[in-house]
Design an enzyme around this catalytic site. Structure first.
Site, PDB file in Angstrom:
ATOM      1  N   ALA A  42       0.932  -1.255  -0.059  1.00 22.05           N
ATOM      2  CA  ALA A  42       0.014  -0.114   0.012  1.00 22.05           C
ATOM      3  C   ALA A  42       0.979   1.252   0.197  1.00 22.05           C
ATOM      4  O   ALA A  42       0.691   2.081   0.726  1.00 22.05           O
ATOM      5  CB  ALA A  42      -0.780  -0.056   1.005  1.00 22.05           C
TER       6      ALA A  42
ATOM      7  N   VAL B 113       3.019   3.481  -4.952  1.00 25.57           N
ATOM      8  CA  VAL B 113       2.484   2.888  -6.245  1.00 25.57           C
ATOM      9  C   VAL B 113       1.200   2.290  -6.030  1.00 25.57           C
ATOM     10  O   VAL B 113       0.143   2.724  -6.669  1.00 25.57           O
ATOM     11  CB  VAL B 113       3.583   2.027  -7.012  1.00 25.57           C
ATOM     12  CG1 VAL B 113       2.831   1.146  -8.111  1.00 25.57           C
ATOM     13  CG2 VAL B 113       4.387   2.578  -7.398  1.00 25.57           C
TER      14      VAL B 113
ATOM     15  N   ASN C 101       8.133  -2.809  -2.484  1.00 24.06           N
ATOM     16  CA  ASN C 101       9.331  -2.251  -2.876  1.00 24.06           C
ATOM     17  C   ASN C 101      10.432  -3.143  -3.117  1.00 24.06           C
ATOM     18  O   ASN C 101      10.517  -4.372  -2.726  1.00 24.06           O
ATOM     19  CB  ASN C 101       9.749  -1.287  -1.458  1.00 24.06           C
ATOM     20  CG  ASN C 101       9.408  -2.101  -0.188  1.00 24.06           C
ATOM     21  OD1 ASN C 101       8.577  -3.048  -0.251  1.00 24.06           O
ATOM     22  ND2 ASN C 101      10.274  -1.850   0.887  1.00 24.06           N
TER      23      ASN C 101
ATOM     24  N   PHE D 233      15.646   6.733 -19.952  1.00 18.38           N
ATOM     25  CA  PHE D 233      15.702   7.609 -20.886  1.00 18.38           C
ATOM     26  C   PHE D 233      15.428   9.002 -20.269  1.00 18.38           C
ATOM     27  O   PHE D 233      15.704  10.202 -20.415  1.00 18.38           O
ATOM     28  CB  PHE D 233      14.501   7.324 -22.023  1.00 18.38           C
ATOM     29  CG  PHE D 233      15.182   6.755 -23.349  1.00 18.38           C
ATOM     30  CD1 PHE D 233      15.834   5.473 -23.171  1.00 18.38           C
ATOM     31  CD2 PHE D 233      15.088   7.216 -24.648  1.00 18.38           C
ATOM     32  CE1 PHE D 233      16.486   4.944 -24.247  1.00 18.38           C
ATOM     33  CE2 PHE D 233      15.729   6.676 -25.510  1.00 18.38           C
ATOM     34  CZ  PHE D 233      16.328   5.337 -25.372  1.00 18.38           C
ATOM     35  N   LEU D 234      14.355   8.977 -19.277  1.00 19.67           N
ATOM     36  CA  LEU D 234      14.257  10.330 -18.827  1.00 19.67           C
ATOM     37  C   LEU D 234      14.836  10.635 -17.808  1.00 19.67           C
ATOM     38  O   LEU D 234      15.486  11.825 -18.066  1.00 19.67           O
ATOM     39  CB  LEU D 234      12.683  10.016 -17.953  1.00 19.67           C
ATOM     40  CG  LEU D 234      11.260   9.742 -18.687  1.00 19.67           C
ATOM     41  CD1 LEU D 234      10.359   9.217 -17.762  1.00 19.67           C
ATOM     42  CD2 LEU D 234      11.001  11.069 -19.146  1.00 19.67           C
TER      43      LEU D 234
ATOM     44  N   CYS E 263      12.980   5.865  -8.300  1.00 19.18           N
ATOM     45  CA  CYS E 263      12.786   5.117  -9.422  1.00 19.18           C
ATOM     46  C   CYS E 263      14.104   5.478 -10.267  1.00 19.18           C
ATOM     47  O   CYS E 263      15.039   4.214 -10.752  1.00 19.18           O
ATOM     48  CB  CYS E 263      11.755   5.377 -10.376  1.00 19.18           C
ATOM     49  SG  CYS E 263      10.376   4.891  -9.830  1.00 19.18           S
TER      50      CYS E 263
HETATM   51  C1  UDX Z   1       9.370   8.668 -12.324  1.00 25.07           C
HETATM   52  C2  UDX Z   1       8.747   8.609 -14.002  1.00 25.07           C
HETATM   53  O1  UDX Z   1       8.527   9.760 -14.416  1.00 25.07           O
HETATM   54  C3  UDX Z   1       7.594   7.688 -13.696  1.00 25.07           C
HETATM   55  O2  UDX Z   1       6.993   7.527 -15.074  1.00 25.07           O
HETATM   56  C4  UDX Z   1       7.960   6.405 -13.238  1.00 25.07           C
HETATM   57  O3  UDX Z   1       6.716   5.742 -13.033  1.00 25.07           O
HETATM   58  C5  UDX Z   1       8.605   6.656 -11.637  1.00 25.07           C
HETATM   59  O4  UDX Z   1       9.883   7.413 -11.870  1.00 25.07           O
HETATM   60  P1  UDX Z   1       8.971  10.249 -10.313  1.00 25.07           P
HETATM   61  O5  UDX Z   1      10.209   9.908  -9.892  1.00 25.07           O
HETATM   62  O6  UDX Z   1       7.785  10.309  -9.491  1.00 25.07           O
HETATM   63  O7  UDX Z   1       8.552   9.271 -11.642  1.00 25.07           O
HETATM   64  O8  UDX Z   1       9.147  11.746 -10.680  1.00 25.07           O
HETATM   65  P2  UDX Z   1       9.600  12.693 -12.087  1.00 25.07           P
HETATM   66  O9  UDX Z   1       8.682  13.600 -12.423  1.00 25.07           O
HETATM   67  O10 UDX Z   1       9.972  11.705 -13.282  1.00 25.07           O
HETATM   68  O11 UDX Z   1      10.913  13.349 -11.299  1.00 25.07           O
HETATM   69  C6  UDX Z   1      12.376  12.450 -11.020  1.00 25.07           C
HETATM   70  C7  UDX Z   1      13.154  13.442 -10.629  1.00 25.07           C
HETATM   71  O12 UDX Z   1      13.730  14.131 -11.676  1.00 25.07           O
HETATM   72  C8  UDX Z   1      12.861  14.807  -9.957  1.00 25.07           C
HETATM   73  O13 UDX Z   1      13.894  14.701  -8.605  1.00 25.07           O
HETATM   74  C9  UDX Z   1      12.894  15.841 -10.639  1.00 25.07           C
HETATM   75  O14 UDX Z   1      12.891  16.949  -9.987  1.00 25.07           O
HETATM   76  C10 UDX Z   1      13.800  15.759 -11.671  1.00 25.07           C
HETATM   77  N1  UDX Z   1      13.674  16.328 -12.699  1.00 25.07           N
HETATM   78  C11 UDX Z   1      12.507  15.950 -13.588  1.00 25.07           C
HETATM   79  C12 UDX Z   1      14.493  17.261 -13.226  1.00 25.07           C
HETATM   80  O15 UDX Z   1      15.504  17.491 -12.263  1.00 25.07           O
HETATM   81  N2  UDX Z   1      14.330  18.096 -14.317  1.00 25.07           N
HETATM   82  C13 UDX Z   1      13.318  17.705 -15.363  1.00 25.07           C
HETATM   83  O16 UDX Z   1      13.244  18.383 -16.422  1.00 25.07           O
HETATM   84  C14 UDX Z   1      12.323  16.850 -14.965  1.00 25.07           C
HETATM   85  P1  ADP Z   2       6.440   1.939  -3.878  1.00 24.70           P
HETATM   86  O1  ADP Z   2       7.107   3.450  -4.036  1.00 24.70           O
HETATM   87  O2  ADP Z   2       7.109   0.874  -4.927  1.00 24.70           O
HETATM   88  O3  ADP Z   2       4.874   1.906  -3.816  1.00 24.70           O
HETATM   89  P2  ADP Z   2       6.825   1.721  -0.915  1.00 24.70           P
HETATM   90  O4  ADP Z   2       7.852   1.379  -0.164  1.00 24.70           O
HETATM   91  O5  ADP Z   2       5.904   2.822  -0.823  1.00 24.70           O
HETATM   92  O6  ADP Z   2       7.092   1.373  -2.645  1.00 24.70           O
HETATM   93  O7  ADP Z   2       5.489   0.548  -0.750  1.00 24.70           O
HETATM   94  C1  ADP Z   2       5.889  -0.810  -0.697  1.00 24.70           C
HETATM   95  C2  ADP Z   2       4.948  -1.326   0.517  1.00 24.70           C
HETATM   96  O8  ADP Z   2       4.950  -2.682   0.383  1.00 24.70           O
HETATM   97  C3  ADP Z   2       5.325  -1.272   1.831  1.00 24.70           C
HETATM   98  O9  ADP Z   2       4.185  -0.355   2.807  1.00 24.70           O
HETATM   99  C4  ADP Z   2       5.675  -2.608   2.528  1.00 24.70           C
HETATM  100  O10 ADP Z   2       5.142  -2.569   3.886  1.00 24.70           O
HETATM  101  C5  ADP Z   2       4.704  -3.157   1.563  1.00 24.70           C
HETATM  102  N1  ADP Z   2       5.326  -4.999   1.714  1.00 24.70           N
HETATM  103  C6  ADP Z   2       6.541  -4.974   1.195  1.00 24.70           C
HETATM  104  N2  ADP Z   2       6.370  -6.726   1.342  1.00 24.70           N
HETATM  105  C7  ADP Z   2       5.232  -6.974   1.821  1.00 24.70           C
HETATM  106  C8  ADP Z   2       4.470  -8.300   1.830  1.00 24.70           C
HETATM  107  N3  ADP Z   2       5.213  -9.442   1.804  1.00 24.70           N
HETATM  108  N4  ADP Z   2       3.160  -8.172   2.481  1.00 24.70           N
HETATM  109  C9  ADP Z   2       2.498  -7.117   2.405  1.00 24.70           C
HETATM  110  N5  ADP Z   2       3.055  -5.988   2.457  1.00 24.70           N
HETATM  111  C10 ADP Z   2       4.425  -5.845   1.928  1.00 24.70           C
END
Ligand code: UDX
Ligand code: ADP
Length: 463
Positions: free
Chosen positions: A11, A14, A92, A227-228, A277
């Protein structure tokens, strides 16, 4: 094949938003989001929608609509697995901190544990969907575990990577550029793909739902993030050059971004990318390439991370150099700690590394962030293990008001691009700071001319 109950294990950033939107758009499907973290589940169930465990604009309204109707949050992992026809794995997958592949490979222990739990509990056929970003061929390992249960239950594995960005998660889920679903190209695999396509098709046009085999889907997710991140490192790689030549990075980004082949997005110079990510996925890509002996490809992608690390430390160094070569005993205000605006997530935020480097130089950091808690900031810094917790706490002060955070500071650094920073009373901030008052705008969001008129010494990235 129609799905009546979905379970999502995990939860987090994502699983929570994704399942909330799936439940909102499919009122006839019961969606149970489970997590072993009781506090997190309690927060998802909290009456006060301001207390949801993650901050995402618009998420409270989606949760309010679906929760209790067909969206449920629970710690009963086994019960939900048992009841569901489709199970999303959304746990995670951090970078490994031990053993082979330490610092590079993805740690799959949580994913494997989920597969084992599903194998143990399931008494009816299930579709298992990988939602977490995983190394290519992980589905094979999950399959192996599930197919050797000896219970006669049939499992289909799908890969359905998430492309939402934090801060815009609800928007990205409601109007995605595309949905990607990978699965086995067998009769039962294609049926499973169709079942998931039908769930998304309740709100996403069918021509935006791409279906592939498992491996293409897994690799596409890693590649999209690589790529991003590469675009951010590419623009950041030009900032020093701009600073030494008199070119302006924002002008350069605009000029190149108007070429329709390049496009304007993801060209904003910054203190370096953060988030859960980009770094993890590139390290993972590098590790896979190295494992396959593809050294040139590995080195190519690794450079994206090397550039990002350089940008963080260069920013910190610029502060030290500008403040006459020493920040010992000086107060530096930080505006922002989150890795980007509109989120309370701090994973891999540049703030942590910049603060660490400045504290190494004995600066006192005073932080204000609209959404990140003090506990989180301390834990981020302590997580680096550079100093003891007691030492860190002497150098890190957290404020819930920007004006007090900047009071008596020699300099301030804009780390996150929160919109509210642009609306501050900058004359008041200037009056409260020591002179000369420096601004290091790590996001190039403030009005340089207006600030210089007030009297600030303003330094932007790449100008
Ligand atoms: C990213 C991808 O965009 C998303 O598709 C994937 O599912 C998860 O990873 P996220 O990490 O949530 O998403 O945010 P994003 O908007 O991509 O920004 C990532 C980092 O790059 C941030 O620290 C942001 O500030 C930085 N960034 C982004 C820049 O410094 N410059 C830019 O032009 C864009
Ligand atoms: P993400 O950004 O990928 O969503 P998070 O760390 O925010 O990652 O969330 C992952 C969640 O998955 C955590 O809240 C963690 O407690 C939960 N988790 C990990 N392993 C298990 C498991 N075996 N059963 C239930 N929950 C789990």
């Amino acid at each position: 094949m129609s799905i009546s109950t979905i379970c999502c294990i995990g939860a987090g950033y994502v699983g929570g938003p994704t399942m909330s939107v799936i439940a909102q758009k499919n009122p006839s499907i019961k969606v149970i989001v489970v997590d072993m973290n009781q506090a997190r589940i309690d927060a998802w169930n909290s009456e006060d929608l301001d207390k949801l465990p993650i901050f995402e604009p618009g998420l409270d309204a989606v949760v309010a609509e679906a929760r209790g109707r067909n969206l449920f949050f629970s710690t009963d992992v086994e019960g939900a697995i048992h009841e569901a026809d489709m199970i999303f794995i959304s746990v995670n997958t951090p970078t490994k901190t031990y053993g082979a592949g330490k610092g590079m490979a993805a740690d799959l222990q949580y994913v494997e544990l989920c597969a084992r739990q599903i194998a143990k509990i399931a008494t009816s056929d299930k579709i298992v969907v990988e939602k977490s970003t995983l190394p290519v061929k992980t589905a094979e390992a999950i399959k192996d575990i599930l197919e050797n249960t000896g219970t006669g239950v049939n499992f289909e594995i799908l890969s359905n990577p998430e492309f939402l960005a934090e801060g815009t998660a609800v928007q990205d889920l409601e109007a995605p550029d595309r949905v990607l679903i990978g699965g086995d190209q067998t009769e039962s695999g294609l049926k499973a793909i169709e079942a998931l396509v039908n769930i998304y098709a309740t709100w996403v046009p069918k021509n935006q739902i791409i279906t592939t085999n498992l491996w293409s889907s897994e690799l596409s997710k890693l590649t999209a993030n690589a790529f991003l991140a590469q675009r951010v490192s590419s623009i950041n790689a030009l900032t020093e050059l701009c600073e030494s030549t008199g070119a302006n990075i924002d002008d350069v980004a605009k000029a190149i971004g108007t070429d329709s082949r390049i496009g304007p997005k993801f060209l904003k110079a910054s203190v370096g990318f953060g988030g859960s990510c980009f770094q993890k996925d590139i390290l993972n890509l590098v590790y896979i390439c190295k494992s396959l002996g593809l050294d040139e490809a590995a080195n190519y992608w690794e450079q994206v991370i090397i550039m990002n690390n350089h940008q963080r430390s260069r920013f910190a160094q610029q502060i030290v150099t500008s403040l006459y070569g020493t920040v010992a005993g000086k107060k530096i205000g930080f505006l922002g700690w989150a890795f980007k605006k509109d989120t309370n997530d701090t994973r891999e935020s540049a703030a942590i590394y910049i603060a660490d480097k400045l504290i190494e130089e004995q600066a006192h950091i005073q932080v204000y962030d609209p959404k990140v808690t003090a506990v989180q900031m301390h834990s981020d810094l302590n997580g680096l293990n550079s100093r003891t917790e007691t030492e860190n706490s002497q150098f890190l002060d957290i404020h819930n008001n920007p004006y007090t955070a900047l009071e008596g500071a020699h300099a301030l650094a804009v780390i996150t691009e929160w919109d509210e920073f642009k609306t501050y009373d900058w004359q008041k901030i200037y009056d409260g700071m020591l002179k000369p008052a420096f601004i290091f705008d790590g996001r190039n969001i403030l009005d340089q001319a207006a600030l210089e008129t007030i009297g600030f010494t303003y330094k932007a990235i790449g100008r």
